[in-house]
Design a protein around this motif. Structure first.
Motif, PDB file in Angstrom:
ATOM      1  N   ILE A   1     -27.543  92.084  49.636  1.00  0.00           N
ATOM      2  CA  ILE A   1     -27.523  93.502  49.299  1.00  0.00           C
ATOM      3  C   ILE A   1     -28.590  94.038  48.669  1.00  0.00           C
ATOM      4  O   ILE A   1     -28.874  95.142  48.820  1.00  0.00           O
TER       5      ILE A   1
ATOM      6  N   LEU B   1     -22.798 100.347  63.814  1.00  0.00           N
ATOM      7  CA  LEU B   1     -22.982 101.177  62.498  1.00  0.00           C
ATOM      8  C   LEU B   1     -23.650 102.601  62.862  1.00  0.00           C
ATOM      9  O   LEU B   1     -24.799 102.566  63.125  1.00  0.00           O
TER      10      LEU B   1
ATOM     11  N   PHE C   1     -26.495  92.693  56.006  1.00  0.00           N
ATOM     12  CA  PHE C   1     -24.949  93.342  56.137  1.00  0.00           C
ATOM     13  C   PHE C   1     -23.947  92.078  56.066  1.00  0.00           C
ATOM     14  O   PHE C   1     -24.026  91.507  56.983  1.00  0.00           O
ATOM     15  N   ASP C   2     -23.590  91.832  55.028  1.00  0.00           N
ATOM     16  CA  ASP C   2     -22.641  90.554  54.804  1.00  0.00           C
ATOM     17  C   ASP C   2     -21.243  91.155  55.197  1.00  0.00           C
ATOM     18  O   ASP C   2     -20.637  91.883  54.355  1.00  0.00           O
TER      19      ASP C   2
ATOM     20  N   LEU D   1     -19.475 103.515  54.785  1.00  0.00           N
ATOM     21  CA  LEU D   1     -19.825 103.066  56.145  1.00  0.00           C
ATOM     22  C   LEU D   1     -19.152 103.788  56.963  1.00  0.00           C
ATOM     23  O   LEU D   1     -17.882 103.817  57.074  1.00  0.00           O
TER      24      LEU D   1
ATOM     25  N   GLN E   1     -19.106  95.107  46.584  1.00  0.00           N
ATOM     26  CA  GLN E   1     -20.603  95.265  46.999  1.00  0.00           C
ATOM     27  C   GLN E   1     -21.357  94.022  46.512  1.00  0.00           C
ATOM     28  O   GLN E   1     -22.288  93.457  47.035  1.00  0.00           O
TER      29      GLN E   1
ATOM     30  N   LEU F   1     -21.558  93.535  63.505  1.00  0.00           N
ATOM     31  CA  LEU F   1     -22.240  94.129  62.467  1.00  0.00           C
ATOM     32  C   LEU F   1     -22.955  93.156  61.504  1.00  0.00           C
ATOM     33  O   LEU F   1     -23.853  93.476  60.813  1.00  0.00           O
ATOM     34  N   SER F   2     -22.512  91.787  61.839  1.00  0.00           N
ATOM     35  CA  SER F   2     -23.197  90.709  60.811  1.00  0.00           C
ATOM     36  C   SER F   2     -24.615  90.654  61.372  1.00  0.00           C
ATOM     37  O   SER F   2     -25.497  89.763  60.590  1.00  0.00           O
TER      38      SER F   2
ATOM     39  N   PHE G   1     -29.704 100.289  51.906  1.00  0.00           N
ATOM     40  CA  PHE G   1     -27.942 100.629  51.312  1.00  0.00           C
ATOM     41  C   PHE G   1     -27.835 101.784  50.581  1.00  0.00           C
ATOM     42  O   PHE G   1     -26.699 102.514  50.519  1.00  0.00           O
TER      43      PHE G   1
END
Length: 770
Positions: A714, A748, A645-646, A733, A708, A639-640, A721
């Motif tokens: 973000i 995702l 998306f952290d 998510l 968040q 997902l990184s 988001f």
């Protein structure tokens, strides 16, 4: 003086002349026909049999003697057996004066080249005594006669009628001194000795009364301590099965057995036999015996450095014969039971330095590598020291200790009524073998119908047992790659378990205590189990143990009545289990969860030929933890790669609650709805992982605003988001986890975001059109 000398010479000549005249007269008078007419009827009366003589002659004057060639006779014995005797020559020497005084003295009666055959048509057996040489003497001793007998046979052969010898004994001898009354109705054996070559010998004392009507014997037999090994070596060459009445039936033979060899040690006994000779099975037999310092070896499977035994018993011969079924001894379970009740048996057996090897089939979990097909190493029991006490049908006490590896074990127990139960099982095995069956097809039916049921109790305690060499890997291809034949062989072996295992399945109570059990997937300590087995149904309640920092208990029940499919049920609960310790032995990623868990589950397990154990395992349960941490960086790594998306805040986090239910089915561990609450968000996990290592999870993650804020970039992707936030501003998510535990994948799910974007686009378009 000269006259006296002449008179003495004349007298001597007259005496010599008289002897010569008498000798000539005897020979002229006692012709062959007259001798036959005089001697044969008397011999026939004494023997109660028809006698045949080839030739006969008299020897006189230097001792009255009769020389007989080709003497033979036949007669029927009290047990209806037929006896036949032949000889090359019989020589009898007696005192003439004793005959004149009617007190006959037989200085010697010699038999040369004798042969005796005893045929029992009812049992279909025949005994032959060949190369018999014997000497007999008799002289008056007051009102009785002193008798002396000595005999030696080159060989004694025992066989089925018309068949080659099944037993051969060489150089069998008898040497004895006896005493009889004038009518020979009673014979006292004062001192006698029987021998079998130089390997066995015994002394006999006693008497035979009512010799001419109903002979009754009362004998005491004593054997000196003699080396055991030579006797057993000779007995091993006997083919006793050929003496059975059913010997000519087409019976499938047993597979070759590992020969048992004895060395060193001595064996001695004394016995008393009393009863009517014509009813040998009704005779009362009592005995005492001892075995000293014997060693035993059975190939590489077993060895005992030293054995000592003391035993004694009493009972009629028929009962002793009926204790165990064998060739020519038809029996029923009820007859076996009565036989054991009719005898008194006491024995003590001690052994030291026992070493045993228990082989483990490959299909039961012994591959060195998955799919390699390499058998597991055998289980080796060493340094066993044990004591067994037998009382009649019961093994009333068993105790001892042994080593498995470097771990000591101790055991105690008893097996009541185990002797007749073993005999009944042997009877069943003989019947199955006669029917061409190699194993018991339905253990449950056998257990239900067992007349002589044992009552077994035992306790075992030990330090540590390492089960890893005897296990399959929980994950991998070992089971998948195993051939159906191998699986069937392993399961059949486990189900059959040998005769001893079947007896233990009837009525057994047991307790076991182990400091630790080391398996591939777990190290269990302080293990205690108490259970019972009734007619093939096993119940262990409770089982308590310590595991991974926590404690647990279980109830296990199993039905092993059908070897084709054995069902086991396990109810398990545990508290305070450290997740990292528990998972660390199962998975290389076992450290991803930290914390203490409590769980409950109930499940079923099936084993048997062709049954894939892991696929047949099912369970349901729940898990709960109030504090812990999670490290799932490798699962989130895919997902990184999503811009903005952290995943750093979620690589490791603490949780305040973890709870949920699970089931095991069709080879997969299924999570219905696990809830994990943490400061980094609330997790909801559904899905499963397979025992083959595959993953299939749907993860629902709700991230609060505070978390968040810790996610880099973000704000740069705020619009994107926003599509994944709910009305409260929490980031929601949905993550799909797949792949394997070694190479996981994560994606995702943006379907909800796309739908929300479409809704916003339509709403904006509506506003423009107003």
């Amino acid at each position: 003086m000269a006259r006296k000398g002449r008179n003495l010479l004349i007298t001597l000549c007259v005496v010599v002349g008289l002897f010569v005249v008498a000798a000539v007269g005897v020979r002229l008078f006692l012709t062959r026909d007259k001798l036959l007419a005089v001697i044969v009827p008397r011999v026939e009366k004494a023997l109660d049999a028809k006698v045949s003589i080839g030739d006969i002659g008299v020897n006189f004057p230097f001792g009255l003697g009769v020389d007989i060639t080709a003497l033979s006779f036949e007669k029927t014995l009290p047990d209806t057996s037929a006896l036949a005797f032949t000889s090359e020559k019989v020589t009898v020497r007696s005192s003439l004066m004793s005959l004149l005084k009617r007190k006959p003295e037989i200085k010697s009666a010699d038999v040369q080249g004798g042969a005796v055959t005893v045929t029992n048509a009812k049992k279909g057996r025949e005994i032959k005594i060949l190369g018999l040489g014997a000497r007999f003497s008799m002289k008056p001793a007051g009102e009785t006669f002193a008798l002396s007998a000595r005999a030696l046979a080159d060989s004694v052969l025992v066989s089925a009628i018309g068949a080659p010898p099944a037993m051969t004994l060489e150089k069998v001898g008898f040497d004895g001194e006896m005493e009889g009354d004038r009518d020979f109705t009673r014979i006292v054996i004062k001192e006698s000795r029987v021998s079998w070559g130089d390997i066995a010998a015994a002394k006999i004392k006693g008497e035979v009364t009512n010799v001419k009507t109903e002979p009754r014997v009362a004998l005491a037999v004593t054997s000196d301590d003699k080396p055991l090994a030579p006797v057993l070596e000779r007995i091993r060459n006997f083919r006793l099965g050929e003496l059975a009445p059913e010997r000519r039936q087409a019976v499938e033979t047993l597979p070759p057995q590992t020969p048992v060899e004895f060395s060193g040690g001595t064996f001695g006994f004394n016995a008393q036999v009393e009863g009517l000779a014509k009813e040998p099975l009704a005779m009362n037999v009592s005995f005492e015996g001892n075995l000293k310092d014997a060693s035993m070896k059975a190939g590489e499977l077993a060895s005992i450095d030293k054995m000592n035994a003391v035993f004694k018993g009493q009972g009629v011969a028929l009962a002793w014969q009926g204790l165990f079924p064998g060739p020519g001894k038809p029996a029923t379970p009820a007859e076996i039971s009565m036989a054991w009740q009719a005898v008194r048996l006491e024995a003590t057996l001690e052994m030291e330095g026992g070493n045993f090897v228990l082989r483990t089939p490959a299909a039961q979990g012994g591959a060195a590598e998955p799919g390699s097909g390499v058998s597991a190493p055998p289980l080796r029991i060493s340094s066993m020291k044990a004591r067994v006490e037998v009382s009649g049908p019961d093994v009333k006490k068993i105790s001892g200790d042994f080593m498995i590896g470097s771990s000591p074990f101790r055991f105690d127990g008893s097996m009541l009524n185990i002797m007749p139960a073993s005999a009944e099982l042997a009877l069943v095995a003989r019947k199955l073998l006669a029917a061409g069956q190699k194993q018991i097809p339905d253990p449950g039916t056998l257990l239900d119908g067992l007349v002589n049921a044992p009552v077994v109790k035992f306790e075992i305690a030990g330090r540590s047992f390492d089960a890893r060499p005897y296990q399959k890997p929980l994950f991998g291809a070992a089971e998948k790659d195993a051939t159906p034949a191998a699986q069937a062989q392993g399961s059949a072996t486990a189900g059959a378990g040998g005769p001893a295992a079947l007896l233990l399945l009837k009525n057994t109570a047991f307790t076991a205590k182990l400091d630790s059990v080391i398996a591939r997937e777990a190290v269990v300590t302080a293990l205690e189990a108490k259970g019972a087995i009734r007619d093939g149904r096993v119940r262990i309640e409770p089982v308590t143990f310590s595991y991974a920092g926590g404690k647990g208990s279980a109830v296990v029940s199993s039905d092993v009545r059908r070897s084709a499919r054995v069902e086991t049920k396990i109810d398990l609960s545990a508290e305070g289990i450290e997740a990292a310790q528990a998972l660390g032995r199962i998975s290389s990623r076992g450290d991803m969860v930290q914390g203490k868990f409590s769980f409950k589950s109930n499940g079923t397990l099936a084993t048997g030929p062709g049954v894939k154990t892991l696929m047949a395992f099912s369970a349901a349960g729940s898990a709960l933890s109030s504090k812990g941490s999670v490290s799932i960086g490798n699962f989130l790594e895919p997902l990184s790669k999503i811009p903005g998306f952290d995943v750093a805040p979620f690589r490791e986090f603490n949780f305040s609650e973890w709870k949920g239910n699970f089931i095991v089915k069709d080879g997969r561990f299924i999570t219905n709805d696990w809830k994990v609450g943490s400061s980094r968000g609330d997790w909801s996990i559904k899905g499963s992982f397979g025992f083959d290592g595959t993953l299939d999870y749907a993860v629902h993650l709700v991230i609060p605003a505070a978390v968040q804020a810790q996610m880099k970039d973000i704000d740069r992707y705020k619009a994107a988001f926003d599509l994944m936030r709910d009305k409260s501003g929490d980031l929601v998510l949905d993550i799909q986890v797949g792949g394997t535990s070694r190479r996981p994948s994560a994606t995702l799910d943006l379907s909800k975001a796309k739908s929300k974007a479409q809704e916003r686009a339509i709403e904006g378009l509506k506003k423009l059109l107003r």
